[in-house]
Design a protein around this motif. Structure first.
Motif, PDB file in Angstrom:
ATOM      1  N   LYS A  11       0.848  -1.190   0.000  1.00  0.00           N
ATOM      2  CA  LYS A  11       0.000   0.000   0.000  1.00  0.00           C
ATOM      3  C   LYS A  11       0.883   1.239   0.000  1.00  0.00           C
ATOM      4  O   LYS A  11       1.839   1.338   0.764  1.00  0.00           O
ATOM      5  CB  LYS A  11      -0.876   0.015   1.269  1.00  0.00           C
ATOM      6  CG  LYS A  11      -1.744   1.237   1.394  1.00  0.00           C
ATOM      7  CD  LYS A  11      -2.904   1.179   0.446  1.00  0.00           C
ATOM      8  CE  LYS A  11      -3.576   2.521   0.296  1.00  0.00           C
ATOM      9  NZ  LYS A  11      -4.615   2.497  -0.741  1.00  0.00           N
ATOM     10  N   PHE A  13       0.643   5.676  -0.376  1.00  0.00           N
ATOM     11  CA  PHE A  13      -0.208   6.855  -0.423  1.00  0.00           C
ATOM     12  C   PHE A  13       0.457   7.912  -1.288  1.00  0.00           C
ATOM     13  O   PHE A  13       1.671   8.002  -1.337  1.00  0.00           O
ATOM     14  CB  PHE A  13      -0.408   7.431   0.975  1.00  0.00           C
ATOM     15  CG  PHE A  13      -1.181   6.543   1.889  1.00  0.00           C
ATOM     16  CD1 PHE A  13      -2.505   6.240   1.614  1.00  0.00           C
ATOM     17  CD2 PHE A  13      -0.590   5.996   3.013  1.00  0.00           C
ATOM     18  CE1 PHE A  13      -3.224   5.413   2.467  1.00  0.00           C
ATOM     19  CE2 PHE A  13      -1.306   5.170   3.863  1.00  0.00           C
ATOM     20  CZ  PHE A  13      -2.625   4.880   3.583  1.00  0.00           C
ATOM     21  N   LYS A  69      -5.891  -1.072   9.532  1.00  0.00           N
ATOM     22  CA  LYS A  69      -7.010  -0.480   8.792  1.00  0.00           C
ATOM     23  C   LYS A  69      -7.351  -1.315   7.559  1.00  0.00           C
ATOM     24  O   LYS A  69      -8.517  -1.411   7.175  1.00  0.00           O
ATOM     25  CB  LYS A  69      -6.670   0.951   8.371  1.00  0.00           C
ATOM     26  CG  LYS A  69      -6.860   1.933   9.498  1.00  0.00           C
ATOM     27  CD  LYS A  69      -6.647   3.345   9.026  1.00  0.00           C
ATOM     28  CE  LYS A  69      -6.948   4.329  10.140  1.00  0.00           C
ATOM     29  NZ  LYS A  69      -6.690   5.704   9.734  1.00  0.00           N
ATOM     30  N   ALA A  72      -9.248  -4.235   8.700  1.00  0.00           N
ATOM     31  CA  ALA A  72     -10.605  -3.849   9.077  1.00  0.00           C
ATOM     32  C   ALA A  72     -11.467  -3.489   7.872  1.00  0.00           C
ATOM     33  O   ALA A  72     -12.658  -3.278   8.007  1.00  0.00           O
ATOM     34  CB  ALA A  72     -10.543  -2.666  10.037  1.00  0.00           C
ATOM     35  N   ILE A  74     -11.151  -0.778   6.079  1.00  0.00           N
ATOM     36  CA  ILE A  74     -11.344   0.666   5.967  1.00  0.00           C
ATOM     37  C   ILE A  74     -10.564   1.217   4.777  1.00  0.00           C
ATOM     38  O   ILE A  74     -11.031   2.086   4.059  1.00  0.00           O
ATOM     39  CB  ILE A  74     -10.907   1.357   7.278  1.00  0.00           C
ATOM     40  CG1 ILE A  74     -11.805   0.883   8.419  1.00  0.00           C
ATOM     41  CG2 ILE A  74     -10.953   2.870   7.144  1.00  0.00           C
ATOM     42  CD1 ILE A  74     -11.274   1.197   9.779  1.00  0.00           C
ATOM     43  N   ILE A  75      -9.367   0.692   4.574  1.00  0.00           N
ATOM     44  CA  ILE A  75      -8.541   1.113   3.448  1.00  0.00           C
ATOM     45  C   ILE A  75      -8.338  -0.082   2.529  1.00  0.00           C
ATOM     46  O   ILE A  75      -8.196  -1.206   2.994  1.00  0.00           O
ATOM     47  CB  ILE A  75      -7.167   1.627   3.966  1.00  0.00           C
ATOM     48  CG1 ILE A  75      -7.344   2.934   4.722  1.00  0.00           C
ATOM     49  CG2 ILE A  75      -6.192   1.817   2.821  1.00  0.00           C
ATOM     50  CD1 ILE A  75      -6.061   3.488   5.273  1.00  0.00           C
ATOM     51  N   GLU A  76      -8.347   0.183   1.240  1.00  0.00           N
ATOM     52  CA  GLU A  76      -8.094  -0.906   0.299  1.00  0.00           C
ATOM     53  C   GLU A  76      -6.616  -0.929  -0.069  1.00  0.00           C
ATOM     54  O   GLU A  76      -6.026   0.107  -0.324  1.00  0.00           O
ATOM     55  CB  GLU A  76      -8.937  -0.705  -0.964  1.00  0.00           C
ATOM     56  CG  GLU A  76     -10.391  -1.001  -0.709  1.00  0.00           C
ATOM     57  CD  GLU A  76     -11.179  -1.231  -1.987  1.00  0.00           C
ATOM     58  OE1 GLU A  76     -10.562  -1.254  -3.066  1.00  0.00           O
ATOM     59  OE2 GLU A  76     -12.394  -1.384  -1.886  1.00  0.00           O
ATOM     60  N   LYS A  87     -16.025 -12.818  11.102  1.00  0.00           N
ATOM     61  CA  LYS A  87     -16.321 -11.395  11.213  1.00  0.00           C
ATOM     62  C   LYS A  87     -15.202 -10.647  11.915  1.00  0.00           C
ATOM     63  O   LYS A  87     -14.614 -11.147  12.859  1.00  0.00           O
ATOM     64  CB  LYS A  87     -17.607 -11.240  12.029  1.00  0.00           C
ATOM     65  CG  LYS A  87     -18.639 -10.375  11.350  1.00  0.00           C
ATOM     66  CD  LYS A  87     -19.936 -10.464  12.092  1.00  0.00           C
ATOM     67  CE  LYS A  87     -20.262  -9.143  12.716  1.00  0.00           C
ATOM     68  NZ  LYS A  87     -21.583  -9.145  13.357  1.00  0.00           N
ATOM     69  N   PRO A  90     -13.282  -4.051  14.476  1.00  0.00           N
ATOM     70  CA  PRO A  90     -12.139  -3.167  14.688  1.00  0.00           C
ATOM     71  C   PRO A  90     -12.347  -2.305  15.918  1.00  0.00           C
ATOM     72  O   PRO A  90     -13.449  -1.850  16.200  1.00  0.00           O
ATOM     73  CB  PRO A  90     -12.139  -2.304  13.422  1.00  0.00           C
ATOM     74  CG  PRO A  90     -13.564  -2.282  12.983  1.00  0.00           C
ATOM     75  CD  PRO A  90     -14.271  -3.477  13.555  1.00  0.00           C
ATOM     76  N   LEU A  92     -10.208   0.606  16.716  1.00  0.00           N
ATOM     77  CA  LEU A  92      -9.047   1.411  16.379  1.00  0.00           C
ATOM     78  C   LEU A  92      -9.034   2.718  17.152  1.00  0.00           C
ATOM     79  O   LEU A  92      -8.031   3.373  17.268  1.00  0.00           O
ATOM     80  CB  LEU A  92      -9.026   1.707  14.875  1.00  0.00           C
ATOM     81  CG  LEU A  92      -9.142   0.483  13.966  1.00  0.00           C
ATOM     82  CD1 LEU A  92      -8.949   0.876  12.530  1.00  0.00           C
ATOM     83  CD2 LEU A  92      -8.153  -0.581  14.356  1.00  0.00           C
ATOM     84  N   GLU A  93     -10.190   3.087  17.643  1.00  0.00           N
ATOM     85  CA  GLU A  93     -10.257   4.319  18.412  1.00  0.00           C
ATOM     86  C   GLU A  93     -11.370   4.152  19.418  1.00  0.00           C
ATOM     87  O   GLU A  93     -12.352   3.463  19.160  1.00  0.00           O
ATOM     88  CB  GLU A  93     -10.564   5.494  17.490  1.00  0.00           C
ATOM     89  CG  GLU A  93     -10.279   6.828  18.108  1.00  0.00           C
ATOM     90  CD  GLU A  93     -10.609   7.949  17.142  1.00  0.00           C
ATOM     91  OE1 GLU A  93      -9.705   8.400  16.442  1.00  0.00           O
ATOM     92  OE2 GLU A  93     -11.773   8.356  17.108  1.00  0.00           O
ATOM     93  N   VAL A  96     -15.879   5.096  18.642  1.00  0.00           N
ATOM     94  CA  VAL A  96     -16.111   5.701  17.335  1.00  0.00           C
ATOM     95  C   VAL A  96     -17.586   6.006  17.206  1.00  0.00           C
ATOM     96  O   VAL A  96     -18.432   5.152  17.457  1.00  0.00           O
ATOM     97  CB  VAL A  96     -15.678   4.734  16.215  1.00  0.00           C
ATOM     98  CG1 VAL A  96     -16.040   5.298  14.858  1.00  0.00           C
ATOM     99  CG2 VAL A  96     -14.197   4.467  16.297  1.00  0.00           C
ATOM    100  N   LEU A 115     -20.680  -1.645  15.268  1.00  0.00           N
ATOM    101  CA  LEU A 115     -19.807  -2.812  15.370  1.00  0.00           C
ATOM    102  C   LEU A 115     -20.487  -4.069  14.814  1.00  0.00           C
ATOM    103  O   LEU A 115     -19.986  -5.171  14.981  1.00  0.00           O
ATOM    104  CB  LEU A 115     -19.382  -3.040  16.819  1.00  0.00           C
ATOM    105  CG  LEU A 115     -18.418  -1.999  17.387  1.00  0.00           C
ATOM    106  CD1 LEU A 115     -18.236  -2.194  18.877  1.00  0.00           C
ATOM    107  CD2 LEU A 115     -17.073  -2.058  16.692  1.00  0.00           C
TER     108      LEU A 115
END
Lengths: 380, 255
Positions: A11, A13, A69, A72, A74-76, A87, A90, A92-93, A96, A115
């Motif tokens: 990955k 960015f 992430k 989870a 959230i990001i590909e 299942k 996550p 992560l914070e 949320v 969740l």
């Protein structure tokens, strides 16, 4: 059975030097602007078995959070294959989606649904969630009146009661008080026994050693190693200690050797440490410091140096200094000593030897902890 | 699927609860706002200006237009900001992102339903026949307007993540369309060739047809472009879904 399988995952960015959120910027930079490619994860592969507790460690920016992430969803990822059985929940914070204005009860339902729980599932587990959080009295209080500790407890109770097979945790337990942390880790044990998988990112190496089966050590987007928790954490600490030491370049002093009179001692026995050094410049006075660490927990037990004890060392070209740890009170176990040489400035060092000497304390394990403290009892 | 429905339910409920939290009158404001608006319209247009004398119940006629227009503005504007507003959620947890835009449009629908309740009450007071078979068409027009607004919100919210200019562009666009739609002037005032152009605007069609049900008791007719609007809205919906689907993957990175 396998819980998570990652293969050749990468990955990166695109980082813009200026904010590109305006049309003007985009229009002016259609033919390539000042975009930089930042590779966060670089060809990562690993397998996690069902029921394993995996710790992930690494310096900031090594890609731990991005990896979590991606797990989870959230990001590909750019490339690579991810297979996850069951299942994923996550965490992560903390909390949320929590709404400050709403009551704790409303937030349980809101967060629970995020969740992946249905209303009937939350209804069913509501009593467990509330009692685990120890917030029975405040369940109708708006969240804005909660302390950060209460906030953590509520968020965590919901997350831990969610219906999942794989739990992802990102440095979230750092906040809560110690007794609640303890309770959470007990809960983790229960979860593990049910055959569920936990992936846990933390900078708290003690938690990692205590609870992980295996540890992934990440360094600049790659997996440096993936092995038994204790082994990895020890190696990590070693490399970490050395990398944070800022040694003065072209230092005029070097530590030649560090020795103790024995390898094995008993509690209360004197330890004599001999340090041999070489100094090119004998005009400036120098200091020596020692740090004693426990070998398996990497706990810093005792540190002392010559400047603490108001001793000035006029260096010799080939010098020796000795120190005696008189009637030391270390309990049975393995220990090591770091030795450092510095001048006035304690931040920068003339020389440093990590794990300069290892020794063992033997005896019968009567007390608990690391050191024996002289004590007496008065019974009335 | 069941879980996603639960998320929609919870988020909508949260929005609803938060809307008037901290205010004394609370949900009453949902009624007071359209009521106050009607009062102003009634005083200005029915008593002072006598601007819409050609239309019976002109204040009602205006109120219908404004309520529907405000609904469209709310669906698109809330939708536009929805993804960016919920960035903390998007960055920390996965669920289908379309839910966020959907929930923002549901909040607008709830608001509209309060307005419609006020509309119904006022219509009864002004002796407009509400309990008519043609009234059944009204919800269909609302659905049509909602689908249009939601589809545009999908496109706008995806673009807004990348380009923050979109919110200003859309604001300007809404201002222009406020006048390109017969909201504050009666449609009958538009002269011959222009009425055709005006009716290309689907919002003009929806508002006009909606008014036809209650104010002027003609059959809702689509004499201008019989299927154009439905077909157009359907196309915008498909376009919105495709754009949103393609851009949602990178939401977490771009926010």
């Amino acid at each position: 059975m396998r819980a998570i399988k990652i293969k050749n995952l990468s990955k990166s960015f695109m980082i813009n030097s200026v904010s590109s959120r305006s049309l003007k910027y985009t229009l002016l930079n259609v033919f390539g602007g000042t975009r930089q490619k930042l590779t966060v994860l670089d060809d990562i592969s690993f397998d996690i078995k069902k029921g394993e507790f995996i710790g992930i460690i690494g310096q900031n920016g090594c890609g731990k959070s991005t990896l979590l992430k991606i797990l989870a969803g959230i990001i590909e990822p750019d490339t690579g294959k991810i297979e996850i059985n069951g299942k994923v929940s996550p965490f992560l914070e903390l909390g949320v989606g929590f709404q400050e204005e709403l009551s704790a009860l409303d937030n349980i339902y809101l967060y629970g649904s995020l969740l992946g729980m249905t209303k009937s599932q939350i209804d069913e587990k509501l009593n467990d969630i509330i009692s685990f959080s120890e917030l029975e009295k405040f369940i109708n209080t708006p969240l804005k009146h909660f302390s950060s500790g209460m906030y953590v407890r509520l968020a965590f109770s919901v997350a831990i009661h969610a219906d999942f097979d794989n739990l992802l945790l990102d440095e979230v337990l750092a906040v809560g008080d110690v007794s609640f942390q303890q309770k959470c880790f007990q809960k983790f044990e229960e979860i593990k026994e049910k055959g569920k998988t936990i992936v846990f990112v933390s900078h708290n190496l003690k938690q990692i050693v205590n609870f992980s089966d295996k540890v992934i050590w990440m360094e600049s987007g790659k997996i440096k190693s993936f092995d038994n928790a204790k082994k990895i954490v020890n190696r990590y600490i070693q490399s970490h200690v050395f990398s944070t030491i800022r040694k003065i370049e072209n230092s005029k002093v070097s530590i030649r050797s560090v020795n103790c009179d024995k390898n094995i001692y008993k509690t209360k026995e004197d330890i004599k440490i001999t340090i041999k050094y070489q100094a090119m410049d004998v005009s400036k006075s120098i200091n020596f410091g020692l740090g004693i660490y426990s070998d398996n927990l990497n706990e810093y037990i005792f540190g002392f140096n010559t400047s603490h004890d108001k001793i000035k060392i006029k260096p010799f070209k080939n010098g020796t200094i000795e120190t005696i740890l008189r009637k030391q009170s270390l309990l049975p176990g393995n220990y090591y000593i770091n030795v450092v040489c510095f001048n006035k400035d304690e931040i920068k060092f003339l020389d440093f030897v990590g794990q300069a000497f290892k020794f063992e304390i033997i005896g019968n394990q009567k007390y608990r902890g690391l050191v024996e403290i002289n004590h007496s009892w008065i019974v009335k | 699927m069941k879980q996603n429905l639960e998320i929609i339910r919870q988020l909508t409920y949260t929005d609803f609860k938060l809307r008037y939290s901290g205010s004394v009158l609370g949900y009453l404001w949902s009624f007071l706002k359209p009521l106050g608006l009607f009062l102003v319209l009634y005083i200005v247009f029915a008593q002072m200006l006598r601007f819409g004398d050609s239309v019976p119940n002109f204040p009602m006629y205006l109120l219908i237009g404004i309520v529907l227009w405000n609904f469209f503005v709310e669906v698109t504007t809330n939708g536009l900001h929805s993804i960016v507003q919920r960035s903390s959620l998007i960055k920390k947890i996965y669920f289908p992102r379309i839910i966020i835009v959907l929930v923002s449009s549901f909040s607008a629908l709830i608001n509209l339903s309060f307005n419609v309740m006020v509309l119904i009450i006022l219509m009864i007071i002004f002796k407009i026949d509400v309990f008519h078979l043609k009234t059944l068409l009204a919800p269909l027009y609302i659905i049509e307007l909602w689908v249009l607004g939601f589809s545009l919100a999908l496109i706008l919210s995806s673009l807004y993540v990348r380009y923050r200019d979109i919110s200003y562009i859309w604001e300007l666009f809404l201002q222009i369309f406020f006048y390109a739609t017969p909201i504050i002037y009666p449609f009958s005032m538009i002269t011959s060739p222009y009425d055709k152009y005006l009716m290309i605007n689907p919002i003009a069609q929806i508002i006009t047809d909606f008014r036809l049900i209650f104010i002027t008791f003609d059959y809702p007719t689509l004499p201008y472009y019989p299927w154009l609007h439905l077909f157009g809205i359907f196309l915008i919906l498909i376009l919105g879904l495709v754009i949103f689907q393609r851009s949602q993957r990178s939401f977490a990175e771009q926010l």
